[in-house]
Design a protein around this motif. Structure first.
Motif, PDB file in Angstrom:
ATOM      1  N   PRO A  14       0.904  -1.374  -0.049  1.00  0.00           N
ATOM      2  CA  PRO A  14      -0.094  -0.011   0.003  1.00  0.00           C
ATOM      3  C   PRO A  14       0.879   1.371   0.060  1.00  0.00           C
ATOM      4  CG  PRO A  14      -0.698  -1.654   1.363  1.00  0.00           C
ATOM      5  CD  PRO A  14       0.400  -2.257   1.130  1.00  0.00           C
ATOM      6  N   ASP A  15       0.138   2.405  -0.332  1.00  0.00           N
ATOM      7  CA  ASP A  15       0.952   3.619  -0.524  1.00  0.00           C
ATOM      8  C   ASP A  15       1.319   3.926   1.180  1.00  0.00           C
ATOM      9  OD1 ASP A  15       0.848   6.577   0.308  1.00  0.00           O
ATOM     10  OD2 ASP A  15       0.453   6.666  -1.765  1.00  0.00           O
ATOM     11  N   ILE A  16       2.578   4.348   1.123  1.00  0.00           N
ATOM     12  CA  ILE A  16       3.224   4.557   2.492  1.00  0.00           C
ATOM     13  C   ILE A  16       2.545   5.484   3.250  1.00  0.00           C
ATOM     14  CG2 ILE A  16       4.997   6.471   1.957  1.00  0.00           C
ATOM     15  CD1 ILE A  16       5.551   3.410   4.272  1.00  0.00           C
ATOM     16  N   ARG A  17       1.716   6.454   2.821  1.00  0.00           N
ATOM     17  CA  ARG A  17       0.971   7.232   3.782  1.00  0.00           C
ATOM     18  C   ARG A  17      -0.119   6.588   4.380  1.00  0.00           C
ATOM     19  NH1 ARG A  17      -0.149  11.480  -0.897  1.00  0.00           N
ATOM     20  NH2 ARG A  17      -0.503   9.346  -2.183  1.00  0.00           N
ATOM     21  N   VAL A  18      -0.758   5.564   3.721  1.00  0.00           N
ATOM     22  CA  VAL A  18      -1.670   4.897   4.306  1.00  0.00           C
ATOM     23  C   VAL A  18      -1.146   4.186   5.518  1.00  0.00           C
ATOM     24  CG1 VAL A  18      -3.544   3.095   3.832  1.00  0.00           C
ATOM     25  CG2 VAL A  18      -3.160   5.035   2.321  1.00  0.00           C
ATOM     26  N   ILE A  19      -0.148   3.457   5.097  1.00  0.00           N
ATOM     27  CA  ILE A  19       0.517   2.509   6.152  1.00  0.00           C
ATOM     28  C   ILE A  19       0.878   3.397   7.427  1.00  0.00           C
ATOM     29  CG2 ILE A  19       2.826   1.306   6.771  1.00  0.00           C
ATOM     30  CD1 ILE A  19       0.829  -0.225   4.904  1.00  0.00           C
ATOM     31  N   GLU A  20       1.362   4.680   7.216  1.00  0.00           N
ATOM     32  CA  GLU A  20       1.587   5.352   8.486  1.00  0.00           C
ATOM     33  C   GLU A  20       0.540   5.745   9.245  1.00  0.00           C
ATOM     34  OE1 GLU A  20       3.429   8.898   6.543  1.00  0.00           O
ATOM     35  OE2 GLU A  20       5.617   7.832   6.952  1.00  0.00           O
ATOM     36  N   ILE A  21      -0.822   5.960   8.481  1.00  0.00           N
ATOM     37  CA  ILE A  21      -1.970   6.085   9.273  1.00  0.00           C
ATOM     38  C   ILE A  21      -2.410   4.967   9.744  1.00  0.00           C
ATOM     39  CG2 ILE A  21      -4.606   6.934   8.886  1.00  0.00           C
ATOM     40  CD1 ILE A  21      -3.678   8.703   6.524  1.00  0.00           C
TER      41      ILE A  21
END
Length: 390
Positions: free
Chosen positions: A343-350
């Motif tokens: 997944p997009d790393i921004r989604v992973i961080e959230i």
């Protein structure tokens, strides 16, 4: 007195064939835990039968040696694997709960293990041992007080385990909602192309990080073992997210025989031979045996996503590891070639912001469970020996 004179082995329980009853399989029995991890409902056809107040102990290796067993506390009756033995008081002056703890003592367990016969790797307890095994029991009031004390520890352990389960289930629900159902933050405006959201990428397990297959140092050299370095095997993984306690540990000498096999904290361990699909997180640097493939992550921000992703690959692992063989075996090449989505790393961080506090709580609760078990087991030995009066 003699064991079989006061304790019944595999007592009679009436179950109707074809009727549904609670069923407990060996895989759902934890190590040195009073209650099973899960209870299924199945039509009765055959198997060991038990009822409220019975104690159930594994009779086959390595399940007996590992401490598999449980106390029938919340079921009127049920059945389970034929590889269980069921015990019940035969005399009035024997407390059911005390019997459960009495059967956990080294004296009883080692006597059962010493009696085992059969082919290596599938040895079973010889029931004849119970006709010659001498035991000494305290009076019924003392039994009840001992059971009350030890049950307090088990109550706390089970309460912590329930909290761990609820926390993991909450994190799993979020994972499924975002990464399986694809209802992640911003999904409304994200284009899905061939089932993959825009900005997400297809890859392989080896793209997560370095894959290491464990190895066992020579067991003929005793100096390889007994040191400070955890050595994780499949039995250590059952029912655990963090394997805080392992049956074996390695010495510095043992670890140095396979320096390239050391995995750091926050690596993922996945069982890939025989029992496949168990997933654990290393809480400290450790080694594993050859039945486990571990992933040293390139980016630890993917840790919790990868944890649930690996758990979701169980069926796939069973498929790629079968090949008509009697034992499922997913070698390193097969394992690291499994396809996964990044997944997009921004989604992973959230996602991490939501689930990381849950996993920190799981780790804390797991440490509490370990300490409670250690305290209970020390107390059990001293209570049973009469070293501590009650």
């Amino acid at each position: 007195m003699i064991f079989s004179e006061c304790i019944e082995i595999n007592p009679r329980v009436v179950l109707e064939k074809g009727k549904e009853y609670p069923f407990i399989e060996m895989a759902n029995v934890d190590l040195f835990s009073r209650s099973p991890k899960a209870i299924d409902i199945k039509p009765y056809s055959s198997g060991v039968k038990f009822q409220q107040g019975d104690t159930v102990i594994a009779r086959i290796e390595p399940c007996l040696q590992n401490g598999k067993g449980f106390y029938v506390n919340e079921l009127n009756c049920g059945f389970g694997s034929t590889e269980f033995l069921v015990f019940r008081p035969k005399i009035e002056d024997l407390d059911n709960r005390f019997l459960y703890y009495f059967l956990q003592t080294d004296y009883i367990r080692k006597s059962m293990i010493a009696s085992m016969t059969g082919a290596t790797g599938r040895q079973r307890v010889n029931n004849d041992i119970f006709d010659t095994l001498e035991i000494t029991l305290p009076d019924i009031n003392t039994q009840s007080r001992i059971a009350d004390i030890l049950s307090t520890y088990d109550d706390l352990i089970e309460n912590n385990q329930k909290q761990i389960k609820l926390l993991e289930e909450a994190a799993m629900r979020l994972y499924k909602e975002w990464f399986v159902n694809l209802r992640f933050p911003g999904y409304e405006t994200t284009e899905i192309i061939d089932g993959v959201p825009e900005g997400w990428n297809e890859g392989l397990v080896k793209d997560l990080g370095k894959v290491i297959t464990g190895k066992t140092p020579p067991t003929s050299v005793k100096e390889n073992y007994g040191g400070p370095i955890p050595f994780v095997k499949i039995p250590d993984m059952h029912g655990n997210i963090y394997p805080l306690e392992t049956e074996l540990t390695l010495s510095e000498r043992g670890a140095n025989t396979q320096r390239g096999k050391l995995i750091p904290a926050n690596s993922l361990m996945v069982s890939c031979i025989a029992t496949v699909g168990l997933v654990c997180i290393a809480h400290q640097p450790c080694h594993t045996n050859q039945q486990i493939n571990s992933i040293i992550l390139n980016d630890e921000r993917y840790l919790y996503y990868a944890y649930f992703k690996m758990k979701g690959l169980k069926s796939l692992l069973e498929g790629v590891g079968s090949n008509g063989a009697t034992m499922t075996n997913v070698n390193k090449t097969k394992f690291e070639s499994l396809k996964i989505i990044f997944p997009d790393i921004r989604v992973i961080e959230i996602f991490n912001n939501h689930v990381e506090p849950m996993f920190k709580s799981i780790y804390t609760l797991s440490k509490q469970v370990l300490l409670l078990r250690q305290a209970r087991d020390k107390l059990l030995s001293r209570l049973m020996s009469g070293e501590i009066e009650v």
